[in-house]
Design a protein around this motif. Sequence first.
Motif, PDB file in Angstrom:
ATOM      1  N   UNK A 145       0.816  -1.201   0.000  1.00 43.33           N
ATOM      2  CA  UNK A 145       0.000   0.000   0.000  1.00 43.33           C
ATOM      3  C   UNK A 145       0.857   1.262   0.000  1.00 43.33           C
ATOM      4  N   UNK A 146       2.064   1.163   0.561  1.00 34.53           N
ATOM      5  CA  UNK A 146       2.954   2.319   0.547  1.00 34.53           C
ATOM      6  C   UNK A 146       3.441   2.593  -0.868  1.00 34.53           C
ATOM      7  N   UNK A 147       3.779   1.515  -1.604  1.00 30.29           N
ATOM      8  CA  UNK A 147       4.224   1.681  -2.987  1.00 30.29           C
ATOM      9  C   UNK A 147       3.118   2.254  -3.862  1.00 30.29           C
ATOM     10  N   UNK A 148       1.867   1.933  -3.540  1.00 31.41           N
ATOM     11  CA  UNK A 148       0.727   2.379  -4.344  1.00 31.41           C
ATOM     12  C   UNK A 148       0.041   3.595  -3.743  1.00 31.41           C
ATOM     13  N   UNK A 149       0.677   4.251  -2.776  1.00 30.20           N
ATOM     14  CA  UNK A 149      -0.020   5.270  -1.996  1.00 30.20           C
ATOM     15  C   UNK A 149      -0.562   6.414  -2.854  1.00 30.20           C
ATOM     16  N   UNK A 150       0.237   6.915  -3.795  1.00 30.88           N
ATOM     17  CA  UNK A 150      -0.234   8.022  -4.622  1.00 30.88           C
ATOM     18  C   UNK A 150      -1.460   7.630  -5.441  1.00 30.88           C
TER      19      UNK A 150
END
Length: 402
Positions: free
Chosen positions: A175-180
């Motif tokens: 989810x951090x990698x996909x946050x934007x």
Amino acid sequence: NNKYNKVYGINNEFYYAGSTKINKLIEEGYICNPDVFSVIDTLSELGSDVPFIVQKKTSEGWELDEESSLNDLIHSPNTLQSEKDFRYNSINYLLTSGEIFHKKIISSFDIVTELELLEPNLVDLLLDIKGDVTRYEYLRNNTTQVNYTLDDVIHSKYLNPSIDGLESKRGLSPLQAAYNAIISSNNRALASASMLKNGGASNIISSGSDLTMSDREREDVQTSFQKRVGGADKFGKNVTTTANIKVDSLGMSSVQMQMLDGIVIDRRTICNVFKVDSSIFNDKDASTYNNMQSVNKSIYTRAIIPTNNKIISGYNSIIPAYNLLENKELRIIQNLEGIDVLKQDQKVEAEKNKINIDSITAVLSSPISTDSKVQTLVNIMGMSEDKAKLIVGTEIIENETI
């Protein structure tokens, strides 16, 4: 010992650390975003349905071992959860937080008899002055603090190579990698809801002449028009009238249309982070009849199988005690035999092997010289010369023995 409490940012959007960061990602991602929820829920459901089995090593290779007490742990991890629930929750937390904490209950001979899943957003890692983990601080039910040693917990995680990850010893959440993309998707959904809520009427109806309508005439036209065109059953219909009126549409602007089109891009980005094809999640433009077999297979090969292997790798640390107690060499693997989309490859491979065996048999039984048989296997079937000689030589010896 000091708790890890440095502050780091996620894609320059917010600044949190440790379990607080995980909770923030879960709330804005899994809890609020329908695409994230759908992907993670699907992978957790399918992944937890793949059976885990215990095998023992024999002189003939690896064989199923249902007698080992390791089976009891795998299929009944604790008294409060079924294997399905335990596996589903473990996968869910791995995909949302990037890590899993399995608390071990140990009996005599260092045998693990139960595993309890600790929620990562309720776990903090306590580090010493050198930055090494000394213990795990767990806030049970978000009320009672419990401390566990390193030997008490299996900590499985995705590698986080950032300074944040190296110093905190926490895993990297997808989810951090996909946050934007998640924030973009959430904002688009919010904007879409706002447009529907505040968009108002879709058309303006006015007199088709230079004469203005009175209030009474306007109300009569409004009532008559609404009666004829209102209701879901009239969606898409063209309605005619003898009245002299003019209709002006109040459609969405091009900017609003482009904003809604971006929803698909965000969905594809989110799916890509979790290594699944967006066509599975209502992306019709990315879906064709011919590629669905490949797509259904890839959700296992690219997402489910690797995720389950990450969980199994954590189990590997408890196997040596079972090996010593039962005088065996054990392992835990996934049983993929019941997955239909993977059987197709096995069927094709089996048919290919059968054709090869039949072809080799035909060559060996043909009335030609040994050298011709070798050359046929090399030139026609693409074998190496050494392998062809070995096969032909074995065939000759067997014939001589007979």
